[in-house]
Design a protein around this motif. Sequence first.
Motif, PDB file in Angstrom:
ATOM      1  N   ILE A  61     -11.727   6.668  38.488  1.00  0.00           N
ATOM      2  CA  ILE A  61     -12.695   6.370  39.545  1.00  0.00           C
ATOM      3  C   ILE A  61     -12.058   6.783  40.871  1.00  0.00           C
ATOM      4  O   ILE A  61     -10.901   6.480  41.143  1.00  0.00           O
ATOM      5  N   GLY A  62     -12.800   7.499  41.697  1.00  0.00           N
ATOM      6  CA  GLY A  62     -12.283   7.995  42.972  1.00  0.00           C
ATOM      7  C   GLY A  62     -11.805   9.437  42.906  1.00  0.00           C
ATOM      8  O   GLY A  62     -11.419  10.012  43.923  1.00  0.00           O
ATOM      9  N   ALA A  63     -11.821  10.053  41.719  1.00  0.00           N
ATOM     10  CA  ALA A  63     -11.409  11.459  41.594  1.00  0.00           C
ATOM     11  C   ALA A  63     -12.436  12.354  42.291  1.00  0.00           C
ATOM     12  O   ALA A  63     -13.603  11.998  42.438  1.00  0.00           O
ATOM     13  N   SER A  64     -11.982  13.524  42.706  1.00  0.00           N
ATOM     14  CA  SER A  64     -12.877  14.441  43.413  1.00  0.00           C
ATOM     15  C   SER A  64     -13.775  15.200  42.437  1.00  0.00           C
ATOM     16  O   SER A  64     -13.484  15.288  41.240  1.00  0.00           O
ATOM     17  N   VAL A  85     -24.993  13.563  40.247  1.00  0.00           N
ATOM     18  CA  VAL A  85     -24.636  13.149  38.903  1.00  0.00           C
ATOM     19  C   VAL A  85     -24.459  14.394  38.047  1.00  0.00           C
ATOM     20  O   VAL A  85     -25.328  15.271  38.048  1.00  0.00           O
ATOM     21  N   PHE A  86     -23.337  14.475  37.344  1.00  0.00           N
ATOM     22  CA  PHE A  86     -23.105  15.540  36.371  1.00  0.00           C
ATOM     23  C   PHE A  86     -23.414  14.976  34.989  1.00  0.00           C
ATOM     24  O   PHE A  86     -22.920  13.903  34.635  1.00  0.00           O
ATOM     25  N   TYR A 113     -21.116   9.865  37.878  1.00  0.00           N
ATOM     26  CA  TYR A 113     -21.818   9.592  39.127  1.00  0.00           C
ATOM     27  C   TYR A 113     -20.854   9.746  40.298  1.00  0.00           C
ATOM     28  O   TYR A 113     -19.729   9.249  40.259  1.00  0.00           O
ATOM     29  N   PHE A 114     -21.335  10.419  41.342  1.00  0.00           N
ATOM     30  CA  PHE A 114     -20.531  10.639  42.547  1.00  0.00           C
ATOM     31  C   PHE A 114     -21.176   9.921  43.727  1.00  0.00           C
ATOM     32  O   PHE A 114     -22.396   9.749  43.780  1.00  0.00           O
ATOM     33  N   GLN A 119     -16.867  11.744  45.473  1.00  0.00           N
ATOM     34  CA  GLN A 119     -15.822  11.066  44.710  1.00  0.00           C
ATOM     35  C   GLN A 119     -16.489  10.371  43.523  1.00  0.00           C
ATOM     36  O   GLN A 119     -17.623   9.889  43.636  1.00  0.00           O
ATOM     37  N   VAL A 120     -15.780  10.291  42.397  1.00  0.00           N
ATOM     38  CA  VAL A 120     -16.336   9.654  41.209  1.00  0.00           C
ATOM     39  C   VAL A 120     -16.554   8.174  41.505  1.00  0.00           C
ATOM     40  O   VAL A 120     -15.637   7.458  41.898  1.00  0.00           O
ATOM     41  N   ARG A 121     -17.795   7.743  41.324  1.00  0.00           N
ATOM     42  CA  ARG A 121     -18.169   6.348  41.550  1.00  0.00           C
ATOM     43  C   ARG A 121     -18.233   5.581  40.237  1.00  0.00           C
ATOM     44  O   ARG A 121     -17.837   4.431  40.155  1.00  0.00           O
TER      45      ARG A 121
END
Length: 161
Positions: A61-64, A85-86, A113-114, A119-121
């Motif tokens: 979580i928090g990754a770019s 969202v990917f 989800y970003f 950032q990854v949420r």
Amino acid sequence: MTDIRNTSSRAPALRGASTRWGRIRATAAIALVCAVLGACTGEQFQKGYILPAGALEQIPIGASQDQVLIVMGTPSTVATLDGEVFYYISQRASRPVAFMNDRVVDQRVIAIYFDKNRQVRRLANYGLKDGKIFDFVSRTTTTSGQELSYLTPLFKLLSFN
């Protein structure tokens, strides 16, 4: 003068030949049946994204968003609602016999989800049990409510009088 032929010496040779041909026919029949049944064996199909082993553990979580693209690759589809969202979509199906229809064994949708800062949420891994059956032709979704028939309003009208 009588002709005495020794038929007893030829009989075993004829019996042996017919037994030999019988064995060859039986072996050919067994081989044919095995070949036909071998052609009808089940098949497995993998469609869509194949998740690399340990890929989700590399995305905290928090990754770019760029780090996600490096680890996971290009997503199957992207949505832009309240951030981005990917979606990585895959499906495994099997067919027990070659001429039968496919049956879905496993279905995965990995959603990443970003937030607004890319950032990854949140990470989500949806499976077959999370899906709903949707009829694309009639564009209706089954509901869990009470199914009403044409006679239901009539019975309700009669019960109030």
